[in-house]
Design a protein around this motif. Structure first.
Motif, PDB file in Angstrom:
ATOM      1  N   ALA A  15       1.075  -1.206   0.310  1.00  0.00           N
ATOM      2  CA  ALA A  15       0.121   0.480  -0.054  1.00  0.00           C
ATOM      3  C   ALA A  15       1.205   1.982   0.295  1.00  0.00           C
ATOM      4  CB  ALA A  15      -1.153   0.194   0.859  1.00  0.00           C
ATOM      5  N   SER A  16       0.266   2.511  -0.899  1.00  0.00           N
ATOM      6  CA  SER A  16       1.103   3.598  -0.887  1.00  0.00           C
ATOM      7  C   SER A  16       0.413   4.514   0.588  1.00  0.00           C
ATOM      8  CB  SER A  16       0.967   4.199  -1.993  1.00  0.00           C
ATOM      9  OG  SER A  16      -0.279   4.847  -2.183  1.00  0.00           O
ATOM     10  N   ASP A  17       1.335   5.808   0.792  1.00  0.00           N
ATOM     11  CA  ASP A  17       0.835   6.690   1.771  1.00  0.00           C
ATOM     12  C   ASP A  17      -0.561   6.650   1.287  1.00  0.00           C
ATOM     13  OD1 ASP A  17       3.146   5.638   3.288  1.00  0.00           O
ATOM     14  OD2 ASP A  17       3.981   7.987   2.799  1.00  0.00           O
ATOM     15  N   ALA A  18      -0.900   7.238   0.126  1.00  0.00           N
ATOM     16  CA  ALA A  18      -1.914   8.008  -0.238  1.00  0.00           C
ATOM     17  C   ALA A  18      -2.829   7.334  -0.365  1.00  0.00           C
ATOM     18  CB  ALA A  18      -1.580   8.352  -2.514  1.00  0.00           C
ATOM     19  N   GLU A  19      -2.853   5.762  -0.451  1.00  0.00           N
ATOM     20  CA  GLU A  19      -4.060   5.317  -0.417  1.00  0.00           C
ATOM     21  C   GLU A  19      -4.182   4.917   0.961  1.00  0.00           C
ATOM     22  OE1 GLU A  19      -3.720   1.532  -3.394  1.00  0.00           O
ATOM     23  OE2 GLU A  19      -1.818   1.745  -1.761  1.00  0.00           O
ATOM     24  N   ARG A  20      -3.008   4.930   1.847  1.00  0.00           N
ATOM     25  CA  ARG A  20      -3.415   5.166   3.077  1.00  0.00           C
ATOM     26  C   ARG A  20      -4.162   6.285   3.736  1.00  0.00           C
ATOM     27  NH1 ARG A  20       2.294   3.095   2.966  1.00  0.00           N
ATOM     28  NH2 ARG A  20       2.436   0.930   3.516  1.00  0.00           N
ATOM     29  N   ASP A  21      -3.861   7.277   3.785  1.00  0.00           N
ATOM     30  CA  ASP A  21      -4.401   8.846   3.724  1.00  0.00           C
ATOM     31  C   ASP A  21      -6.139   8.526   2.775  1.00  0.00           C
ATOM     32  OD1 ASP A  21      -2.218   9.987   4.236  1.00  0.00           O
ATOM     33  OD2 ASP A  21      -1.535  10.649   1.966  1.00  0.00           O
ATOM     34  N   GLN A  22      -6.046   7.449   1.944  1.00  0.00           N
ATOM     35  CA  GLN A  22      -7.840   7.972   1.163  1.00  0.00           C
ATOM     36  C   GLN A  22      -8.534   6.912   2.220  1.00  0.00           C
ATOM     37  OE1 GLN A  22      -7.996   5.460  -2.753  1.00  0.00           O
ATOM     38  NE2 GLN A  22      -9.544   6.664  -2.836  1.00  0.00           N
ATOM     39  N   GLU A  24      -7.847   6.841   5.508  1.00  0.00           N
ATOM     40  CA  GLU A  24      -7.905   6.812   6.617  1.00  0.00           C
ATOM     41  C   GLU A  24      -9.216   7.888   6.130  1.00  0.00           C
ATOM     42  OE1 GLU A  24      -6.542  10.536  10.265  1.00  0.00           O
ATOM     43  OE2 GLU A  24      -5.442   9.995   7.790  1.00  0.00           O
ATOM     44  N   ALA A  25      -9.532   9.018   5.537  1.00  0.00           N
ATOM     45  CA  ALA A  25     -10.507   9.796   4.806  1.00  0.00           C
ATOM     46  C   ALA A  25     -12.428   9.354   4.799  1.00  0.00           C
ATOM     47  CB  ALA A  25     -10.440  10.870   3.457  1.00  0.00           C
ATOM     48  N   GLN A  26     -11.772   7.728   4.289  1.00  0.00           N
ATOM     49  CA  GLN A  26     -13.421   7.120   4.076  1.00  0.00           C
ATOM     50  C   GLN A  26     -13.898   6.695   5.562  1.00  0.00           C
ATOM     51  OE1 GLN A  26     -12.664   3.755   2.205  1.00  0.00           O
ATOM     52  NE2 GLN A  26     -12.365   4.634  -0.117  1.00  0.00           N
ATOM     53  N   LEU A  27     -12.672   6.939   6.488  1.00  0.00           N
ATOM     54  CA  LEU A  27     -12.816   6.174   8.163  1.00  0.00           C
ATOM     55  C   LEU A  27     -13.779   7.535   8.486  1.00  0.00           C
ATOM     56  CD1 LEU A  27     -10.164   3.367   8.693  1.00  0.00           C
ATOM     57  CD2 LEU A  27     -12.408   3.271   8.529  1.00  0.00           C
ATOM     58  N   GLN A  28     -12.993   8.379   8.645  1.00  0.00           N
ATOM     59  CA  GLN A  28     -13.559   9.372   9.136  1.00  0.00           C
ATOM     60  C   GLN A  28     -14.652   9.766   8.367  1.00  0.00           C
ATOM     61  OE1 GLN A  28     -10.679  12.902   8.109  1.00  0.00           O
ATOM     62  NE2 GLN A  28      -9.491  12.140   9.948  1.00  0.00           N
ATOM     63  N   HIS A  29     -15.600   9.797   7.148  1.00  0.00           N
ATOM     64  CA  HIS A  29     -15.914   9.725   6.951  1.00  0.00           C
ATOM     65  C   HIS A  29     -17.510   8.875   7.678  1.00  0.00           C
ATOM     66  CE1 HIS A  29     -20.062  10.329   4.055  1.00  0.00           C
ATOM     67  NE2 HIS A  29     -19.932   9.554   4.269  1.00  0.00           N
ATOM     68  N   HIS A  30     -17.279   7.767   8.169  1.00  0.00           N
ATOM     69  CA  HIS A  30     -18.069   6.731   8.237  1.00  0.00           C
ATOM     70  C   HIS A  30     -18.157   7.069  10.107  1.00  0.00           C
ATOM     71  CE1 HIS A  30     -18.853   3.793   5.339  1.00  0.00           C
ATOM     72  NE2 HIS A  30     -17.106   3.875   4.910  1.00  0.00           N
TER      73      HIS A  30
END
Length: 128
Positions: A15-22, A24-30
């Protein structure tokens, strides 16, 4: 399937850092919509930043709905408190409020059709 498509679909890829950030953003939305508690969010975000593979990231979202989920269409809701107040103070105003709230969605849907029909028939007397 060519080599690049095969690598993209392979979940054991790192996994890339960008995928990890993505993720995280999805988790924050949930979390924001109430699907996760704050401790669950914190735990999953920590795991996301420690994840090495895409499969580990996908596992964090597996029990949550995906992005294809569409929000429910807005329903016509009359502000019942306002309607009750208007009924007590001014029944004619309450009737007008109720009629406008019932007609507004129908007018929005029929206006573009009326304009299109007028343009097709050469009638330019309709005003917006």
């Amino acid at each position: 399937m060519n080599d690049s498509e095969e690598h993209m679909a392979n979940p054991v890829l790192r996994a890339s850092d960008a995928e990890r950030d993505q993720v995280e953003a999805q988790l924050q939305h949930h979390y924001a919509v109430g699907r996760l508690t704050l401790p669950e969010l914190e735990e999953r975000v920590a795991v996301a930043y420690e994840a090495r593979t895409r499969e580990q990231l996908h596992a964090l979202l597996r029990d949550l709905p995906g992005q294809t989920e569409q929000p429910a269409p807005p329903t016509r809701v009359i502000d019942s408190r306002l309607l009750i107040i208007l009924l007590c103070v001014s029944p004619p105003a309450a009737l007008i409020y109720w009629l406008i709230s019932q007609r507004a969605p129908r007018r929005r849907g029929s206006w573009p059709q009326a304009v299109e029909g007028a343009h097709e028939h050469g009638d330019s007397q309709l005003a917006p």
